[in-house]
Design an enzyme around this catalytic site. Structure first.
Site, PDB file in Angstrom:
ATOM      1  N   ARG A 227     -10.684   9.900   1.768  1.00 20.82           N
ATOM      2  CA  ARG A 227     -10.803  10.841   3.370  1.00 20.82           C
ATOM      3  C   ARG A 227     -11.713  11.360   3.008  1.00 20.82           C
ATOM      4  O   ARG A 227     -12.726  11.658   3.898  1.00 20.82           O
ATOM      5  CB  ARG A 227      -9.518  10.738   3.218  1.00 20.82           C
ATOM      6  CG  ARG A 227      -8.042  10.065   3.345  1.00 20.82           C
ATOM      7  CD  ARG A 227      -7.178  10.951   3.910  1.00 20.82           C
ATOM      8  NE  ARG A 227      -5.790   9.311   2.991  1.00 20.82           N
ATOM      9  CZ  ARG A 227      -4.865   9.529   2.750  1.00 20.82           C
ATOM     10  NH1 ARG A 227      -4.333  10.778   3.587  1.00 20.82           N
ATOM     11  NH2 ARG A 227      -3.773   8.438   3.479  1.00 20.82           N
TER      12      ARG A 227
ATOM     13  N   LYS B  92      -2.257  -1.443  -3.603  1.00 20.36           N
ATOM     14  CA  LYS B  92      -2.811   0.204  -3.534  1.00 20.36           C
ATOM     15  C   LYS B  92      -2.150   0.968  -3.479  1.00 20.36           C
ATOM     16  O   LYS B  92      -1.174   0.620  -3.180  1.00 20.36           O
ATOM     17  CB  LYS B  92      -3.547  -0.581  -2.552  1.00 20.36           C
ATOM     18  CG  LYS B  92      -4.901   0.836  -2.309  1.00 20.36           C
ATOM     19  CD  LYS B  92      -5.751   0.161  -1.072  1.00 20.36           C
ATOM     20  CE  LYS B  92      -6.041   1.986  -0.457  1.00 20.36           C
ATOM     21  NZ  LYS B  92      -7.124   1.987   0.834  1.00 20.36           N
TER      22      LYS B  92
ATOM     23  N   SER C 173     -10.098   5.530  -5.154  1.00 16.98           N
ATOM     24  CA  SER C 173     -10.820   6.417  -5.320  1.00 16.98           C
ATOM     25  C   SER C 173     -10.591   8.097  -6.174  1.00 16.98           C
ATOM     26  O   SER C 173     -11.204   8.137  -7.012  1.00 16.98           O
ATOM     27  CB  SER C 173     -10.766   7.318  -3.687  1.00 16.98           C
ATOM     28  OG  SER C 173     -10.088   7.620  -3.582  1.00 16.98           O
TER      29      SER C 173
ATOM     30  N   TYR D 191     -14.630   1.098  -7.269  1.00 18.23           N
ATOM     31  CA  TYR D 191     -16.207   1.745  -7.050  1.00 18.23           C
ATOM     32  C   TYR D 191     -16.314   2.067  -9.004  1.00 18.23           C
ATOM     33  O   TYR D 191     -17.959   2.292  -8.801  1.00 18.23           O
ATOM     34  CB  TYR D 191     -15.860   3.457  -7.000  1.00 18.23           C
ATOM     35  CG  TYR D 191     -15.129   3.353  -5.777  1.00 18.23           C
ATOM     36  CD1 TYR D 191     -15.617   3.184  -4.445  1.00 18.23           C
ATOM     37  CD2 TYR D 191     -13.264   3.103  -6.119  1.00 18.23           C
ATOM     38  CE1 TYR D 191     -15.181   3.647  -3.578  1.00 18.23           C
ATOM     39  CE2 TYR D 191     -12.766   3.923  -4.677  1.00 18.23           C
ATOM     40  CZ  TYR D 191     -13.749   3.209  -3.198  1.00 18.23           C
ATOM     41  OH  TYR D 191     -12.284   3.741  -2.163  1.00 18.23           O
TER      42      TYR D 191
ATOM     43  N   LYS E 205       0.769  -0.766   0.430  1.00 18.40           N
ATOM     44  CA  LYS E 205      -0.482  -0.239  -0.114  1.00 18.40           C
ATOM     45  C   LYS E 205       0.809   1.373   0.063  1.00 18.40           C
ATOM     46  O   LYS E 205       1.634   1.480   0.782  1.00 18.40           O
ATOM     47  CB  LYS E 205      -0.667  -0.384   1.344  1.00 18.40           C
ATOM     48  CG  LYS E 205      -1.979   1.267   1.317  1.00 18.40           C
ATOM     49  CD  LYS E 205      -3.080   0.497   2.250  1.00 18.40           C
ATOM     50  CE  LYS E 205      -3.755   2.654   2.546  1.00 18.40           C
ATOM     51  NZ  LYS E 205      -4.596   2.354   3.243  1.00 18.40           N
TER      52      LYS E 205
ATOM     53  N   LYS F 207       1.196   9.771   5.462  1.00 21.37           N
ATOM     54  CA  LYS F 207       1.506   8.634   5.772  1.00 21.37           C
ATOM     55  C   LYS F 207       3.116   7.381   5.926  1.00 21.37           C
ATOM     56  O   LYS F 207       2.956   6.701   5.526  1.00 21.37           O
ATOM     57  CB  LYS F 207       0.574   8.110   5.681  1.00 21.37           C
ATOM     58  CG  LYS F 207      -1.254   8.492   7.216  1.00 21.37           C
ATOM     59  CD  LYS F 207      -2.447   7.244   6.052  1.00 21.37           C
ATOM     60  CE  LYS F 207      -3.218   8.138   7.294  1.00 21.37           C
ATOM     61  NZ  LYS F 207      -4.879   7.538   6.902  1.00 21.37           N
TER      62      LYS F 207
ATOM     63  N   GLU G  82       7.736  -7.265   1.557  1.00 21.00           N
ATOM     64  CA  GLU G  82       6.115  -6.757   2.117  1.00 21.00           C
ATOM     65  C   GLU G  82       5.248  -7.797   1.493  1.00 21.00           C
ATOM     66  O   GLU G  82       4.756  -8.779   3.122  1.00 21.00           O
ATOM     67  CB  GLU G  82       5.352  -5.439   1.429  1.00 21.00           C
ATOM     68  CG  GLU G  82       6.256  -4.284   2.161  1.00 21.00           C
ATOM     69  CD  GLU G  82       5.918  -4.154   3.552  1.00 21.00           C
ATOM     70  OE1 GLU G  82       5.275  -5.014   4.509  1.00 21.00           O
ATOM     71  OE2 GLU G  82       5.782  -3.020   4.225  1.00 21.00           O
TER      72      GLU G  82
HETATM   73  N1  LIG Z   1      -8.156   1.625   3.121  1.00 24.32           N
HETATM   74  C1  LIG Z   1      -9.447   2.074   2.500  1.00 24.32           C
HETATM   75  C2  LIG Z   1      -8.594   3.092   1.402  1.00 24.32           C
HETATM   76  O1  LIG Z   1      -7.786   3.941   1.915  1.00 24.32           O
HETATM   77  C3  LIG Z   1      -9.330   3.258  -0.056  1.00 24.32           C
HETATM   78  C4  LIG Z   1      -8.597   4.313  -0.618  1.00 24.32           C
HETATM   79  C5  LIG Z   1      -9.798   5.279  -1.910  1.00 24.32           C
HETATM   80  O2  LIG Z   1     -10.678   4.121  -2.670  1.00 24.32           O
HETATM   81  O3  LIG Z   1      -9.068   6.156  -2.422  1.00 24.32           O
HETATM   82 MG   LIG Z   2       3.634  -5.224   5.947  1.00 20.28          MG
END
Ligand SMILES: NCC(=O)CCC(=O)O
Ligand SMILES: [Mg+2]
Length: 324
Positions: free
Chosen positions: A206, A249, A275, A314, A196, A218, A234
């Site tokens: 968010r 992601k 998103s 989505y 991630k 983060k 990872e």
């Molecule tokens: N833990 C889930 C997300 O951070 C989703 C991020 C996104 O759809 O932008």
């Molecule tokens: Mg890890």
């Protein structure tokens, strides 16, 4: 031109193109993210994720019914909580009467056959807006694990099928696996957000949850977008710790990472088409700058072609309609 090889021969008709098509999307590839919000009879659109709504639990159940009619059978649930429910230790995350756990239970009671994935991270419940416990501005790793484990077990108790740790703390997959096993949830799977990245493309999400970090960023736990070898580290750790599915992601700016994990792992690979990736296509389509449907299907196809077996998106409803 005297070449014997003419690749265009295989492109000359629709039947032939379909026959030699290497990658196909199917509605069973998709997991649809859902946003639940406190209240009754409420449905609010996320402005920066047009077409995607936060639903109160009653309306969310209706929405899931409509998705099932389209063939979508897998969902990932996220809670939108008011600020008064948030604290330093994310205590609302294991409140059995709280919005999230109650909604999991309601979904699995009404639709026992859907696959319900749940999110494990502190950010929707944290007054700091971070995925881990904060002390003096530092995100603590090992102290966070206990909170995540309590959250995961509570979600499994409520009926979750697949636990999705999205926090990026070190060692959390193994810690959650042991906690789930000890609590009698050996059958509950873990879909790990293995790679991630600290991405700009999460902005609209968010907004949906009002979960932006209250300070800093983060980058001390999510990965540097410049790194790919680190994704292999990872992935290897999560595999050793008992993950059932590995996730990358975001998806579209990380197709190389999806492909890398696909080639280096025997586990199913998931990708989260986030998103911001959705919002870009929607915004361009609304401006008449792109054919939104074609851009959507091409994006989803590219994620699958790169090696993803599972796509969190989505677009799931719209794509399911086109695939039907
Ligand atoms: N833990 C889930 C997300 O951070 C989703 C991020 C996104 O759809 O932008
Ligand atoms: Mg890890």
């Amino acid at each position: 031109m005297d070449s014997l090889r003419r690749p265009r021969r295989n492109r000359q008709s629709g039947v032939l193109r379909d026959m030699v098509q290497e990658t196909r999307l199917h509605v069973s590839d998709f997991i649809l993210p859902l946003f639940v919000l406190e209240g009754r009879n409420l449905r609010t659109e996320v402005a920066s994720i047009p077409g995607i709504f936060r639903h109160s639990p009653d309306l969310l159940l209706d929405e899931i019914g409509r998705c099932i009619d389209l063939g979508i059978k897998a969902f990932d649930l996220f809670p939108n909580l008011s600020d008064d429910k948030k604290d330093r230790t994310a205590s609302e995350s294991h409140n059995p009467d709280g919005l999230y756990l109650q909604t999991i239970q309601a979904i699995k009671t009404k639709y026992p056959d859907v696959l319900l994935m749940t999110d494990v991270a502190m950010d929707p419940y944290s007054s700091d807006g971070h995925d881990g416990l904060v002390e003096n501005g530092v995100i603590l790793n090992d102290e966070t694990l206990e909170i995540l484990a309590r959250m995961a077990v509570a979600q499994a108790q409520a009926g979750a099928d697949l636990i999705g740790p999205s926090d990026m703390m070190d060692g959390r997959v193994g810690y959650l696996r042991k906690a789930l096993d000890n609590a009698g949830f050996k059958h509950v799977g873990i879909i790990s957000y293995s790679a991630k990245y600290a991405s700009a493309f999460y902005g609209p999400f968010r907004d949906a949850l009002a979960s932006a970090p209250k300070f800093g960023d983060k980058k001390t736990y999510q990965m540097n977008p410049a790194n790919s070898r680190e994704a292999l580290i990872e992935a290897e750790l999560d595999t050793q710790e008992g993950a059932d599915i590995l996730m990358v992601k975001p998806a579209l700016t990380y197709l190389d990472i999806i492909s890398l994990l696909r080639q280096n792992s025997q586990l199913p690979i998931a990708a989260y088409n986030v998103s911001g990736e959705y919002a870009m296509i929607k915004a361009a389509a609304q401006n008449g700058w792109l054919d939104g449907e074609r851009a959507m299907m091409e994006s989803l196809m590219s994620i699958k072609r790169a090696g993803a077996d599972v796509i969190l998106t989505y677009f799931a409803k719209e794509a399911a309609q086109l695939l039907a």
